[in-house]
Motif scaffolding. Structure first.
Motif, PDB file in Angstrom:
ATOM      1  N   LEU A 135       0.835  -1.207   0.000  1.00  6.90           N
ATOM      2  CA  LEU A 135       0.000   0.000   0.000  1.00  6.90           C
ATOM      3  C   LEU A 135       0.873   1.262   0.000  1.00  6.90           C
ATOM      4  N   ALA A 136       1.970   1.233   0.769  1.00  5.75           N
ATOM      5  CA  ALA A 136       2.854   2.402   0.830  1.00  5.75           C
ATOM      6  C   ALA A 136       3.461   2.671  -0.543  1.00  5.75           C
ATOM      7  N   ALA A 137       3.795   1.600  -1.276  1.00  3.78           N
ATOM      8  CA  ALA A 137       4.372   1.769  -2.618  1.00  3.78           C
ATOM      9  C   ALA A 137       3.362   2.444  -3.543  1.00  3.78           C
ATOM     10  N   ALA A 138       2.080   2.103  -3.386  1.00  5.99           N
ATOM     11  CA  ALA A 138       1.041   2.707  -4.220  1.00  5.99           C
ATOM     12  C   ALA A 138       0.903   4.196  -3.912  1.00  5.99           C
ATOM     13  N   VAL A 139       0.970   4.538  -2.618  1.00  7.79           N
ATOM     14  CA  VAL A 139       0.863   5.952  -2.226  1.00  7.79           C
ATOM     15  C   VAL A 139       2.070   6.736  -2.767  1.00  7.79           C
ATOM     16  N   ARG A 140       3.247   6.136  -2.691  1.00  4.96           N
ATOM     17  CA  ARG A 140       4.452   6.795  -3.231  1.00  4.96           C
ATOM     18  C   ARG A 140       4.313   7.038  -4.723  1.00  4.96           C
ATOM     19  N   LYS A 141       3.756   6.064  -5.428  1.00  2.16           N
ATOM     20  CA  LYS A 141       3.603   6.197  -6.874  1.00  2.16           C
ATOM     21  C   LYS A 141       2.633   7.334  -7.208  1.00  2.16           C
ATOM     22  N   MET A 142       1.590   7.485  -6.379  1.00  2.19           N
ATOM     23  CA  MET A 142       0.634   8.578  -6.614  1.00  2.19           C
ATOM     24  C   MET A 142       1.278   9.935  -6.340  1.00  2.19           C
ATOM     25  N   GLY A 143       2.167   9.957  -5.348  1.00  2.00           N
ATOM     26  CA  GLY A 143       2.934  11.178  -5.113  1.00  2.00           C
ATOM     27  C   GLY A 143       2.270  12.237  -4.265  1.00  2.00           C
ATOM     28  N   ASP A 144       1.273  12.914  -4.841  1.00  2.00           N
ATOM     29  CA  ASP A 144       0.713  14.122  -4.210  1.00  2.00           C
ATOM     30  C   ASP A 144      -0.383  13.803  -3.197  1.00  2.00           C
ATOM     31  N   VAL A 145      -0.089  13.035  -2.162  1.00  3.73           N
ATOM     32  CA  VAL A 145      -1.138  12.645  -1.218  1.00  3.73           C
ATOM     33  C   VAL A 145      -1.047  13.482   0.064  1.00  3.73           C
ATOM     34  N   ASP A 146      -2.184  14.071   0.485  1.00  3.08           N
ATOM     35  CA  ASP A 146      -2.200  14.909   1.686  1.00  3.08           C
ATOM     36  C   ASP A 146      -2.697  14.165   2.910  1.00  3.08           C
ATOM     37  N   LEU A 147      -3.591  13.217   2.662  1.00  4.18           N
ATOM     38  CA  LEU A 147      -4.219  12.529   3.793  1.00  4.18           C
ATOM     39  C   LEU A 147      -4.546  11.101   3.384  1.00  4.18           C
ATOM     40  N   ILE A 148      -4.207  10.152   4.261  1.00  3.16           N
ATOM     41  CA  ILE A 148      -4.581   8.754   4.037  1.00  3.16           C
ATOM     42  C   ILE A 148      -5.555   8.361   5.142  1.00  3.16           C
ATOM     43  N   LEU A 149      -6.671   7.793   4.749  1.00  2.00           N
ATOM     44  CA  LEU A 149      -7.664   7.363   5.728  1.00  2.00           C
ATOM     45  C   LEU A 149      -7.842   5.841   5.660  1.00  2.00           C
ATOM     46  N   CYS A 150      -7.876   5.205   6.831  1.00  2.00           N
ATOM     47  CA  CYS A 150      -8.117   3.762   6.917  1.00  2.00           C
ATOM     48  C   CYS A 150      -9.175   3.532   7.992  1.00  2.00           C
ATOM     49  N   GLY A 151      -9.878   2.404   7.927  1.00  2.00           N
ATOM     50  CA  GLY A 151     -10.728   1.991   9.035  1.00  2.00           C
ATOM     51  C   GLY A 151      -9.832   1.584  10.187  1.00  2.00           C
ATOM     52  N   LYS A 152     -10.366   1.557  11.418  1.00  2.00           N
ATOM     53  CA  LYS A 152      -9.480   1.266  12.554  1.00  2.00           C
ATOM     54  C   LYS A 152      -8.907  -0.145  12.477  1.00  2.00           C
ATOM     55  N   GLN A 153      -9.653  -1.075  11.872  1.00  2.00           N
ATOM     56  CA  GLN A 153      -9.158  -2.435  11.701  1.00  2.00           C
ATOM     57  C   GLN A 153     -10.083  -3.139  10.727  1.00  2.00           C
ATOM     58  N   ALA A 154      -9.649  -4.308  10.229  1.00  2.00           N
ATOM     59  CA  ALA A 154     -10.519  -5.100   9.360  1.00  2.00           C
ATOM     60  C   ALA A 154     -11.183  -6.162  10.211  1.00  2.00           C
ATOM     61  N   ILE A 155     -12.426  -6.516   9.869  1.00  2.00           N
ATOM     62  CA  ILE A 155     -13.156  -7.442  10.734  1.00  2.00           C
ATOM     63  C   ILE A 155     -12.741  -8.897  10.548  1.00  2.00           C
ATOM     64  N   ASP A 156     -11.922  -9.209   9.529  1.00  2.00           N
ATOM     65  CA  ASP A 156     -11.466 -10.604   9.428  1.00  2.00           C
ATOM     66  C   ASP A 156     -10.213 -10.847  10.263  1.00  2.00           C
ATOM     67  N   GLY A 157      -9.254  -9.930  10.160  1.00  2.00           N
ATOM     68  CA  GLY A 157      -8.020 -10.123  10.904  1.00  2.00           C
ATOM     69  C   GLY A 157      -8.000  -9.373  12.222  1.00  2.00           C
ATOM     70  N   ASP A 158      -8.696  -8.237  12.299  1.00  2.00           N
ATOM     71  CA  ASP A 158      -8.761  -7.423  13.523  1.00  2.00           C
ATOM     72  C   ASP A 158      -7.397  -6.964  14.021  1.00  2.00           C
ATOM     73  N   THR A 159      -6.404  -6.796  13.155  1.00  2.00           N
ATOM     74  CA  THR A 159      -5.079  -6.479  13.700  1.00  2.00           C
ATOM     75  C   THR A 159      -4.886  -4.998  14.000  1.00  2.00           C
ATOM     76  N   ALA A 160      -5.504  -4.105  13.227  1.00  2.00           N
ATOM     77  CA  ALA A 160      -5.313  -2.652  13.392  1.00  2.00           C
ATOM     78  C   ALA A 160      -3.867  -2.231  13.154  1.00  2.00           C
ATOM     79  N   GLN A 161      -3.109  -3.012  12.374  1.00  2.00           N
ATOM     80  CA  GLN A 161      -1.683  -2.737  12.216  1.00  2.00           C
ATOM     81  C   GLN A 161      -1.308  -2.069  10.901  1.00  2.00           C
TER      82      GLN A 161
END
Lengths: 263, 398
Positions: free
Chosen positions: A101-127
């Motif tokens: 995911l970080a590689a994708a954001v780097r490729k996009m370049g001009d990103v000001d804000l990244i938003l994620c859910g607090k965790q996924a309900i299958d793994g629940d890791t929040a990592q």
């Protein structure tokens, strides 16, 4: 402002069950949904766009059918979507996922804000959110329930902790993981549904992301699942019968026997 | 990459074909084939009784000298001048692991104006060494300062295992520690053990608690895990002795791009769900908000906290800070009493780790009874007052 929302397509966990006789995962009736917490992240992005000039791009890592999840959130008003898909991604742990995911954001370049859910309900890791922010060397805040824009360079966020609420000022670019208090997800609209249906969704693999096979998937993972099993069944279940007075008495005695605090 | 079949061992019994949640395994006559649908979930490996299936190994990455790392560390969570209960639970669990492995157990305390009594408390629970970092910039929690300090310490002292509580703090900053140290992390473990080869076996629930997975970190150090509060037992080690080492770290460690503007502690004690030993929760079955006084009365008798289902919160009967479940708090008290709530899976995933679960519902088919230790099929408006009366009688209040 360019906002990137990371989402995950997950099995609807309320239907994931282990067959008590065969001890296998029952897959019937398990449909794929957009991780509910990620819908809050989508809503947070749309709310910011409601009152600010903003472009929202949604990304997900998954098999080709994960593009359905991308179309779902596009139908709610997200501008663009990118699918990160490659056989080499199979078996990714949170580290390998964050790397991708970080590689994708780097490729996009001009990103000001990244938003994620607090965790996924299958793994629940929040990592993945925090690990991705660390890889991108940007600050982050987790369990965010409200986002304000006090000036052009900062965000003011309220985060929910076990003890209460913390209010932080955090410079852009940054990453936030959000909880449901940011707002109930809006429903798809007809106009956006049509647009989502027709949208050409680009698919990026390791070649497009400039990653090596050994950096992603199981090869790029630090952790490995060695065993999957069904949780031990509670075999101590008792149904207490009788009149309410008898039931109250029995329950009291059972709790006393179990040395429950307060009794 | 996909699961590996040892065709010498495979008997073509077909058990794994049915087990695979992704329909990735097929039998072509007597030859087992695994398609690209394989997600390496590992379900088939566990069910094959002939040992014919295995997972490809995780990459080992750049060489790490595993033998240079030794000792078990527990991050001791400091909040408002006290150490979080989960940290003492982890010291007790860490003590057992350290004894099994024949190594040292250390606690790491980060904060400001640290009270020396806290060090002694950590030693009394079994820590051989307490590393303390005391700095004004650690007075308030921030992911950056806390992770930089812990990662810097770990770089210097090289522990082989690092454990922290899966609290809102631990779940937030520990992933950054793992990322800074380029090592693996397993979240929310409920069981820890040591393998014969000395690897930390980290067991955690997945798929909302419907499946358990055991995870290892074979090639990176430290092996890191966060552990759920209230899962491990606290045990003091009588007469245990240890030493305290105060560590100075470079000022750059304490730099953060984040500014803490406000810290608002929840004053409502009844909402302190994650810490409570007893939780009494109500759902839509209570019919109206005023009836929550019934729940509050029972909670008070148990000196416990009041919880609520999503339904009750949506009706506005209870504030969201009381909500238990997937979108609320995850709790695991000694006693959880569910009154007038059906037990939707979204609620159950937030409380199924409780030691004793009591369900009160008039519908015997309610799913909450599937997970209840003690089920009471009754009208809550009759049963709850009867229970209150009984407890008051016993406590000599009536």
């Amino acid at each position: 402002m360019h906002i990137v929302v990371c989402i995950k397509q997950v099995p609807d966990t309320k239907n994931v069950r282990i067959d008590p006789d065969t001890h296998t995962l029952v897959r019937q009736g398990v449909e794929s949904i957009v991780n509910p917490f990620d819908l809050f992240a989508v809503e947070a992005a749309l709310k910011l766009k409601d009152v600010n000039e903003a472009k929202i791009t949604v990304i997900t890592m998954g098999p080709p059918q994960a593009s359905e999840a991308l179309r779902d959130v596009m139908s709610r008003g997200v501008d663009e979507a990118i699918l990160l898909s490659d056989r080499a991604f199979a078996g990714s742990d949170t580290w390998a996922t964050s790397t991708t995911l970080a590689a994708a954001v780097r490729k996009m370049g001009d990103v000001d804000l990244i938003l994620c859910g607090k965790q996924a309900i299958d793994g629940d890791t929040a990592q993945v959110g925090p690990e991705m922010a660390t890889l991108l060397d940007i600050p982050y805040a987790t369990f965010v329930k409200a986002i304000d824009i006090p000036d052009t360079n900062h965000l003011k966020v309220s985060r929910q902790t076990d003890e209460g609420t913390e209010v932080w000022k955090i410079p852009k670019p940054c990453l936030l993981t959000v909880i449901k208090e940011v707002g109930e997800p809006r429903l798809p609209s007809l106009r956006h549904k049509m647009r989502a249906k027709k949208a050409q969704i680009p698919s990026w693999g390791i070649a497009e992301l400039g990653l090596e096979p050994e950096e992603v998937g199981l090869s790029g993972s630090f952790t490995q699942v060695v065993r999957v099993f069904s949780p031990p069944v509670r075999d101590d279940r008792v149904i207490i019968e009788g009149t309410v007075a008898e039931q109250a008495e029995q329950l009291y005695n059972l709790l006393k026997e179990a040395k429950v605090p307060g009794i | 990459m996909k699961a590996i079949v040892d065709h010498q061992k495979c008997t073509a019994c077909g058990v794994c074909v049915d087990v695979c949640p992704f329909e990735a395994i097929t039998l072509q006559e007597t030859i087992l084939e695994i398609s690209d649908e394989c997600t390496l979930c590992g379900m088939c490996v566990d069910t094959c009784e002939f040992g014919a299936l295995s997972m490809p190994e995780v990459g080992s990455g750049p060489d790490v000298d595993l033998s240079a790392h030794r000792g078990i560390w527990v991050f001791a969570e400091w909040r408002e001048g006290t150490v979080h209960k989960v940290s003492h639970e982890l010291i007790s669990a860490g003590r057992k692991l350290a004894d099994k492995k024949g190594t040292d157990l250390s606690a790491v305390l980060l904060g400001h104006n640290l009270d020396p009594d806290l060090f002694q408390e950590l030693i009394a629970h079994g820590a051989d060494v307490v590393y303390a970092v005391d700095h004004p910039e650690l007075a308030h929690f921030r992911d950056e300062t806390y992770s930089q300090a812990l990662a810097e310490l770990a770089r210097r002292k090289k522990p082989e295992i690092l454990l922290a509580g899966a609290t809102s703090m631990g779940r937030s900053f520990v992933p950054r520690v793992a990322a800074l140290l380029r090592t693996g992390l397993t979240a929310d473990c409920t069981e820890l053990d040591m393998s014969d080869e000395g690897l930390l076996l980290q067991t955690r629930p997945a798929f909302g608690g419907n499946v358990m997975a055991t995870i290892v970190c074979p090639h990176r150090r430290p092996q890191m895990a966060t552990v759920r509060p209230k899962v491990m037992k606290t045990e003091k080690v009588p007469g245990h002795e240890g030493r305290v080492e105060t560590v100075d770290l470079p000022e750059s460690t304490f730099q953060s791009r984040v500014e803490v503007l406000e810290v608002l502690l929840e004053t409502d004690q009844t909402a302190k769900l994650t810490e409570a030993d007893v939780i009494v929760s109500g759902g839509r079955g209570l019919r109206k908000g005023e009836n929550f006084t019934l729940i509050e009365e029972v909670a008070k008798l148990f000196k416990g906290a009041v919880g609520a289902s999503r339904g009750a919160v949506e009706e506005g009967w209870m504030p969201p800070s009381h909500q238990v479940g997937q979108t609320g708090r995850t709790v695991a008290p000694n006693l959880y009493v569910a009154v007038g709530l059906a037990g939707a899976i979204q609620h159950v995933v937030g409380m199924q780790g409780s030691k004793i679960i009591v369900a009160v519902n008039k519908d015997p088919q309610a799913p909450i009874f599937d997970i209840a230790t003690y089920g009471v099929v009754a009208d809550l408006f009759e049963f709850v007052p009867a229970l209150v009366k009984k407890i008051k009688q016993e406590q000599g209040l009536a």
